[in-house]
Design a protein around this motif. Structure first.
Motif, PDB file in Angstrom:
ATOM      1  N   ALA A   1      35.106  59.771 -30.496  1.00 17.21           N
ATOM      2  CA  ALA A   1      35.145  61.168 -30.914  1.00 17.21           C
ATOM      3  C   ALA A   1      35.905  61.341 -32.228  1.00 17.21           C
ATOM      4  CB  ALA A   1      35.785  62.027 -29.817  1.00 17.21           C
ATOM      5  N   ALA A   2      36.957  60.563 -32.412  1.00 19.46           N
ATOM      6  CA  ALA A   2      37.755  60.686 -33.629  1.00 19.46           C
ATOM      7  C   ALA A   2      37.274  59.779 -34.745  1.00 19.46           C
ATOM      8  CB  ALA A   2      39.228  60.369 -33.325  1.00 19.46           C
ATOM      9  N   GLY A   3      36.198  59.032 -34.515  1.00 18.22           N
ATOM     10  CA  GLY A   3      35.703  58.133 -35.546  1.00 18.22           C
ATOM     11  C   GLY A   3      35.042  58.883 -36.684  1.00 18.22           C
ATOM     12  N   PRO A   4      35.194  58.388 -37.896  1.00 17.35           N
ATOM     13  CA  PRO A   4      34.612  59.102 -39.044  1.00 17.35           C
ATOM     14  C   PRO A   4      33.092  59.117 -39.028  1.00 17.35           C
ATOM     15  CG  PRO A   4      35.509  56.974 -39.711  1.00 17.35           C
ATOM     16  CD  PRO A   4      35.954  57.196 -38.303  1.00 17.35           C
ATOM     17  N   ALA A   5      32.460  58.050 -38.525  1.00 18.25           N
ATOM     18  CA  ALA A   5      30.992  58.006 -38.535  1.00 18.25           C
ATOM     19  C   ALA A   5      30.404  59.113 -37.675  1.00 18.25           C
ATOM     20  CB  ALA A   5      30.515  56.636 -38.062  1.00 18.25           C
ATOM     21  N   LEU A   6      30.946  59.283 -36.457  1.00 17.24           N
ATOM     22  CA  LEU A   6      30.435  60.326 -35.569  1.00 17.24           C
ATOM     23  C   LEU A   6      30.730  61.711 -36.133  1.00 17.24           C
ATOM     24  CD1 LEU A   6      29.119  61.166 -32.923  1.00 17.24           C
ATOM     25  CD2 LEU A   6      31.338  60.950 -31.806  1.00 17.24           C
ATOM     26  N   ARG A   7      31.893  61.897 -36.684  1.00 18.49           N
ATOM     27  CA  ARG A   7      32.232  63.204 -37.254  1.00 18.49           C
ATOM     28  C   ARG A   7      31.319  63.550 -38.431  1.00 18.49           C
ATOM     29  NH1 ARG A   7      37.142  65.491 -36.033  1.00 18.49           N
ATOM     30  NH2 ARG A   7      37.195  66.452 -38.106  1.00 18.49           N
ATOM     31  N   GLU A   8      30.987  62.572 -39.252  1.00 16.42           N
ATOM     32  CA  GLU A   8      30.094  62.848 -40.372  1.00 16.42           C
ATOM     33  C   GLU A   8      28.701  63.237 -39.893  1.00 16.42           C
ATOM     34  OE1 GLU A   8      30.123  59.436 -42.831  1.00 16.42           O
ATOM     35  OE2 GLU A   8      32.207  59.685 -43.498  1.00 16.42           O
ATOM     36  N   ARG A   9      28.190  62.539 -38.887  1.00 19.02           N
ATOM     37  CA  ARG A   9      26.854  62.881 -38.379  1.00 19.02           C
ATOM     38  C   ARG A   9      26.835  64.277 -37.773  1.00 19.02           C
ATOM     39  NH1 ARG A   9      26.953  57.396 -36.546  1.00 19.02           N
ATOM     40  NH2 ARG A   9      27.428  58.098 -34.435  1.00 19.02           N
ATOM     41  N   LEU A  10      27.882  64.607 -37.010  1.00 17.44           N
ATOM     42  CA  LEU A  10      27.924  65.938 -36.394  1.00 17.44           C
ATOM     43  C   LEU A  10      28.123  67.029 -37.449  1.00 17.44           C
ATOM     44  CD1 LEU A  10      30.039  65.200 -33.196  1.00 17.44           C
ATOM     45  CD2 LEU A  10      27.592  65.645 -33.332  1.00 17.44           C
ATOM     46  N   ALA A  11      28.958  66.743 -38.438  1.00 13.79           N
ATOM     47  CA  ALA A  11      29.182  67.746 -39.488  1.00 13.79           C
ATOM     48  C   ALA A  11      27.891  68.048 -40.231  1.00 13.79           C
ATOM     49  CB  ALA A  11      30.258  67.257 -40.448  1.00 13.79           C
ATOM     50  N   ALA A  12      27.060  67.023 -40.438  1.00 11.13           N
ATOM     51  CA  ALA A  12      25.789  67.257 -41.114  1.00 11.13           C
ATOM     52  C   ALA A  12      24.869  68.143 -40.284  1.00 11.13           C
ATOM     53  CB  ALA A  12      25.109  65.921 -41.405  1.00 11.13           C
ATOM     54  N   ARG A  13      25.026  68.116 -38.954  1.00  6.91           N
ATOM     55  CA  ARG A  13      24.187  68.940 -38.085  1.00  6.91           C
ATOM     56  C   ARG A  13      24.591  70.409 -38.103  1.00  6.91           C
ATOM     57  NH1 ARG A  13      19.533  66.369 -36.501  1.00  6.91           N
ATOM     58  NH2 ARG A  13      19.945  64.237 -35.809  1.00  6.91           N
ATOM     59  N   ILE A  14      25.884  70.676 -38.229  1.00  5.97           N
ATOM     60  CA  ILE A  14      26.360  72.045 -37.992  1.00  5.97           C
ATOM     61  C   ILE A  14      26.832  72.746 -39.255  1.00  5.97           C
ATOM     62  CG2 ILE A  14      27.063  71.420 -35.670  1.00  5.97           C
ATOM     63  CD1 ILE A  14      29.945  71.328 -36.635  1.00  5.97           C
ATOM     64  N   GLU A  15      26.942  72.042 -40.377  1.00  7.29           N
ATOM     65  CA  GLU A  15      27.522  72.683 -41.551  1.00  7.29           C
ATOM     66  C   GLU A  15      26.638  73.799 -42.089  1.00  7.29           C
ATOM     67  OE1 GLU A  15      28.082  69.788 -44.523  1.00  7.29           O
ATOM     68  OE2 GLU A  15      25.947  69.243 -44.731  1.00  7.29           O
ATOM     69  N   THR A  16      25.311  73.673 -41.969  1.00  9.58           N
ATOM     70  CA  THR A  16      24.436  74.722 -42.494  1.00  9.58           C
ATOM     71  C   THR A  16      24.523  76.002 -41.668  1.00  9.58           C
ATOM     72  OG1 THR A  16      22.613  73.826 -41.175  1.00  9.58           O
ATOM     73  CG2 THR A  16      22.831  73.044 -43.445  1.00  9.58           C
ATOM     74  N   LEU A  17      25.012  75.902 -40.432  1.00  7.21           N
ATOM     75  CA  LEU A  17      25.137  77.082 -39.569  1.00  7.21           C
ATOM     76  C   LEU A  17      26.535  77.668 -39.599  1.00  7.21           C
ATOM     77  CD1 LEU A  17      23.173  75.779 -36.438  1.00  7.21           C
ATOM     78  CD2 LEU A  17      22.309  77.163 -38.323  1.00  7.21           C
ATOM     79  N   GLY A  18      27.436  77.059 -40.366  1.00 11.96           N
ATOM     80  CA  GLY A  18      28.805  77.547 -40.392  1.00 11.96           C
ATOM     81  C   GLY A  18      29.592  77.185 -39.158  1.00 11.96           C
ATOM     82  N   GLY A  19      29.229  76.088 -38.488  1.00  4.44           N
ATOM     83  CA  GLY A  19      29.932  75.675 -37.286  1.00  4.44           C
ATOM     84  C   GLY A  19      31.194  74.893 -37.605  1.00  4.44           C
ATOM     85  N   THR A  20      32.006  74.688 -36.569  1.00  5.03           N
ATOM     86  CA  THR A  20      33.265  73.954 -36.707  1.00  5.03           C
ATOM     87  C   THR A  20      33.295  72.812 -35.708  1.00  5.03           C
ATOM     88  OG1 THR A  20      34.390  75.423 -35.150  1.00  5.03           O
ATOM     89  CG2 THR A  20      34.502  75.990 -37.508  1.00  5.03           C
ATOM     90  N   LEU A  21      34.065  71.785 -36.029  1.00  3.51           N
ATOM     91  CA  LEU A  21      34.186  70.593 -35.202  1.00  3.51           C
ATOM     92  C   LEU A  21      35.654  70.237 -35.072  1.00  3.51           C
ATOM     93  CD1 LEU A  21      33.085  68.032 -33.783  1.00  3.51           C
ATOM     94  CD2 LEU A  21      32.904  66.977 -36.050  1.00  3.51           C
ATOM     95  N   THR A  22      36.115  70.074 -33.835  1.00  6.38           N
ATOM     96  CA  THR A  22      37.491  69.661 -33.558  1.00  6.38           C
ATOM     97  C   THR A  22      37.472  68.545 -32.531  1.00  6.38           C
ATOM     98  OG1 THR A  22      37.726  71.360 -31.831  1.00  6.38           O
ATOM     99  CG2 THR A  22      38.457  71.933 -34.078  1.00  6.38           C
ATOM    100  N   THR A  23      38.488  67.686 -32.602  1.00  6.63           N
ATOM    101  CA  THR A  23      38.622  66.583 -31.655  1.00  6.63           C
ATOM    102  C   THR A  23      39.959  66.675 -30.956  1.00  6.63           C
ATOM    103  OG1 THR A  23      39.513  65.146 -33.383  1.00  6.63           O
ATOM    104  CG2 THR A  23      37.133  65.046 -33.002  1.00  6.63           C
ATOM    105  N   GLY A  24      40.000  66.144 -29.746  1.00  2.00           N
ATOM    106  CA  GLY A  24      41.214  66.156 -28.951  1.00  2.00           C
ATOM    107  C   GLY A  24      41.487  64.786 -28.377  1.00  2.00           C
ATOM    108  N   PRO A  25      42.474  64.674 -27.515  1.00  2.00           N
ATOM    109  CA  PRO A  25      42.813  63.371 -26.925  1.00  2.00           C
ATOM    110  C   PRO A  25      41.786  62.941 -25.889  1.00  2.00           C
ATOM    111  CG  PRO A  25      44.171  65.107 -25.980  1.00  2.00           C
ATOM    112  CD  PRO A  25      43.367  65.752 -27.080  1.00  2.00           C
TER     113      PRO A  25
END
Length: 811
Positions: A769-793
């Motif tokens: 969940a905290a890996g940069p590869a997964l965060r980049e893929r998810l950010a590409a999915r939601i950035e056009t909609l104005g979504g946010t992404l957060t990670t936890g423990p």
């Protein structure tokens, strides 16, 4: 080197041994006696033949090679069987460890080392003339056995990965067909129970309208209620809801099958564990059905037991029938085609298992199938207890053989010196380091610290045992276990515990949680026992820390100190600082090389794992899209024909027009039957025209994840509306697909909820969940909609998507 090429190894060893002796003796002008040459030829022929057959009979080959070298060492001069006694025995031991189970490999190496040690003690006592031979022999055997075990483990992991890919491929082809059958079954139930009842009721009311006019009102009310029920049922067919009634489980199907045979007067007892739906469950059902059918044909009335045990590594399916009662006629004996046993074996083989069948001692018949379990890995045959007892007996006999004076090969007088040889001390230190390596997975830092402490004890052992060999050889031997630990820490040791530390259950599920709708596509598989465990395995957090440079610097300093102390104790003309500098450089080079190799090995393993996971993700995506295309194709027919005519039927019933209601009901029933014919034909949708899956396809995605052996649970809040904006619906599904494709061995939990104008997707059990590869893929999915992404423990990830824009249409 593959298995075809390494058949030349015995011949190569024979050539090397011939060069060492008698080749070297002949080069010096010394001609060995004819009797010695004859013995050497006999020993070389036996050893070469045994090593050539080591793949099929590894333990026998090891015993033959060891016995031949031991017998030949007596009459032959020193070095005449040195190559066979070292490299030949090591090769046989390596093959035994690679081809047989761990118990057999460890028993072989322990028995061999103990036999050779006891043999040396009976000849020389505890003060051997050469103090290092015992340690070198133990190290050679340990290295050969350890290498064989690692090769076997890597081979098993590779086979498990290949088996998992085959299973995922089978599920990929199975999912669209399973979705088609599900919709066909549910559509048939709707047409058979609901629409047919409306047609019959309306027709009866029309026929009795003059004599019983009150039936017309009852028929209209029935048509209205049934029409609404049909609409709800068809809606569930189009988009299964979290609260919908689940299909019968494999356990229920098997019990229903047994109940059916009991109604045929067959005495059948059963013990059936819960099975996950999929290839294994289908194979188990087919095997039980075929076996019970054969019992009905050939042994009617015979008492039969059905046992189905679902375990971590295997699934056992056993059908045992007793002898039929005396005088019972077998009316179905000639009805079979003779292909039943072949079909049974093919079912088990297609599921990745094996099947055997044959008569029992009491005149009955038994069918026993061994199928994959929770790990989705290849099935290994179990070893009977009697075989283990025979192994232990043979090992004990070989171990005690040197104590029998009549069987002692060399008749040399034992030394009566009071001192303990350096070889015994070196062997004890090597054994202690080996034990520390075994604990490296469970307590990495403690085991690594123990290795460093033991490394400092080698110079005192050299002094106490009055070692007179090469001074740098013992410190060099002590570096090998530490280097292995560094390699394991930097590359990731197979079979270690996951980094997440979560062992069982579903993440984020409090005990006793109730009141929320749960969509369980679950299998109850413990973490660490799933199919991906062969790929995503590694050290825990503390083990990762021993791969840090600080620990490796400490290891280099410890071994440099040991080497410096050994050289200074022996005495040298070089200054202390020069000795310390050279020792530090050598230790740093050894530890650095181990780190480099471990890093390179880890990268290669991760690249292989990523390649397999990409293939799995691609197959999962394709399977879900094909199944979703089937669902949408059928749903389109429902919306344009059946639902429209059902709505007309309800409208006519509400208007009080019984004739029109009956006509619309017949039209809806005819449309349903036409749609069923279309479903049965199953025309595939071209890939370019397949619709994009939405959140309504999450059940298909979770179903396909079962093929990879991962427990997936999906929870949807009641506050989620049926029609979401199209962009949000697509983005949320693709985000869930990306999260599950990231892999991991922990059970995954996806929670969907809406809070005002925001859709929240919470994923738990995602180790990257905290890996940069997964965060980049998810950010590409939601950035056009104005979504946010957060990670936890603990592998928790949360996405928020605003529900803005136009109202989505039903897809």
């Amino acid at each position: 080197m593959n298995r075809t090429d390494d058949r030349l190894l015995p011949v190569a060893l024979l050539c090397v041994q011939a060069v060492a002796w008698p080749g070297a003796a002949l080069a010096r002008g010394t001609v060995p006696p004819a009797s010695a040459l004859l013995v050497a030829v006999l020993v070389g022929g036996v050893v070469t033949a045994a090593l050539a057959l080591r793949r099929t009979r590894p333990v026998t080959a090891l015993a033959v090679v060891t016995a031949a070298c031991a017998l030949g060492a007596g009459p032959l001069p020193t070095g005449a069987v040195a190559v066979f006694g070292t490299a030949g025995v090591a090769l046989a031991l390596f093959t035994a460890a690679a081809e047989r189970d761990t118990f057999t490999a460890v028993l072989c190496v322990v028995t061999l080392a103990a036999w050779q040690s006891l043999h040396g003690i009976t000849l020389h006592g505890l003060s051997a003339p050469d103090g290092l031979d015992l340690a070198l022999t133990a190290l050679l055997y340990a290295a050969a056995c350890g290498s064989g075990l690692l090769v076997r483990r890597a081979r098993r992991a590779r086979r498990a990965a290949e088996h998992l890919l085959r299973r995922a491929e089978a599920e990929r082809q199975r999912l669209p067909e399973a979705e088609r059958r599900r919709m066909e079954r549910e559509l048939h139930d709707v047409s058979a129970h609901h629409l047919t009842a409306v047609v019959v009721t309306a027709g009866a009311a029309l026929g009795l309208r003059d004599r019983r006019p009150e039936l017309a009102a009852e028929a209209l009310e029935f048509a209205r209620e049934t029409g609404r029920e049909v609409t709800r049922a068809l809606g569930a067919v189009r988009a299964p809801a979290p609260s919908r009634e689940e299909l019968p489980s494999p356990q229920e199907r098997l019990r229903a099958l047994v109940a059916g045979f009991r109604r045929l007067d067959q005495r059948v007892d059963c013990e059936i564990d819960a099975l996950p739906d999929g290839t294994v469950a289908d194979a188990a059902y087919g095997i039980v059905r075929e076996a019970l059918t054969n019992v009905t044909r050939h042994a009617p009335g015979a008492h039969t037991t059905v046992l189905c045990r679902y375990g971590d590594t295997r699934t056992d399916v056993v059908i045992t029938s007793a002898a039929p009662p005396a005088g019972t006629p077998s009316h179905g004996a000639g009805l079979g085609s003779g292909r039943g046993q072949g079909f049974l074996r093919s079912r088990a083989r297609e599921a990745g298992g094996t099947l055997t069948s044959g008569p029992t001692a009491d005149g009955g018949w038994e069918v026993r199938a061994t199928l994959p379990g929770r790990t989705a890995g290849p099935v290994e045959q179990t070893v009977p207890r009697g075989y283990r007892a025979a192994q232990l007996t043979a090992a004990l006999g070989l171990f005690l053989q040197p104590l029998l004076p009549a069987l002692v090969i060399r008749a040399e007088s034992a030394s009566s010196g009071p001192r303990v040889s350096a070889g015994v001390l070196f062997a004890l230190l090597a054994a202690a380091q080996g034990i520390a390596l075994l604990w490296l997975r469970r307590a990495p830092r403690t085991a690594f610290g123990t290795l460093l402490g033991l490394a400092l004890l080698w110079p005192p052992a050299m002094a106490l045992g009055e070692y007179g060999g090469p001074v740098l050889l013992p410190p060099l031997l002590s570096v090998l276990p530490t280097g292995g630990a560094v390699v394991a820490a930097t590359a990731g040791w197979p079979g270690a515990r996951g980094a997440g530390g979560q062992s069982r259950g579903h993440p984020g599920r409090p005990a006793g949680q109730v009141g929320r709708p749960t969509w369980r596509i679950g299998f109850g598989w413990p973490a660490g026992q799933v199919g991906r465990s062969a790929w995503r395995i590694g050290f825990g957090r503390s083990a990762w820390q021993i791969g840090r440079p600080a620990w490796q610097v400490a290891a280099a300093l410890a071994h440099a100190t040991a080497a410096t102390a050994a050289v200074l104790d022996r005495g040298t003309a070089f200054p202390v600082w020069a000795v310390a500098l050279c020792a530090a450089a050598g230790a740093a080079l050894a530890i650095g090389t181990a780190r480099w190799y471990g890093t390179r090995r880890g990268r290669r393993d991760r690249a292989d794992r990523d390649t397999r996971e990409e293939r799995l993700a691609a197959w999962t995506e394709e399977a879900v899209r094909e199944a979703w295309a089937e669902r949408r194709r059928i749903a389109t027919g429902l919306e344009t024909t059946v639902l429209a005519r059902t709505a007309d039927m309800v409208a006519a019933a509400e208007a009080g027009r019984l004739d029109t209601t009956a006509e619309r009901a017949r039209e809806a029933l005819a449309a349903m039957r036409a749609l069923l014919d279309t479903v049965t034909e199953g025309e595939a949708t071209p890939p370019g025209l397949r619709p994009q899956p939405t959140l309504q396809a999450l059940d298909l995605l979770a179903h396909q994840c079962r093929a990879t052996g991962r427990d997936v649970e999906i929870r949807r809040s009641d506050r989620i509306v049926e029609r979401l904006p199209t962009a949000v619906d697509l983005a949320a599904y693709h985000a869930a697909e990306t999260v599950l494709a990231a892999g991991g061995e922990e059970p995954a939990l996806l929670e969907l909820d809406t809070d005002g104008d925001t859709l929240t997707l919470t994923a738990t059990g995602v180790p990257e969940a905290a890996g940069p590869a997964l965060r980049e893929r998810l950010a590409a999915r939601i950035e056009t909609l104005g979504g946010t992404l957060t990670t936890g423990p603990d592998g928790t990830l949360r996405l928020r998507l605003p529900l803005s824009g136009e109202e989505g249409t039903e897809r």
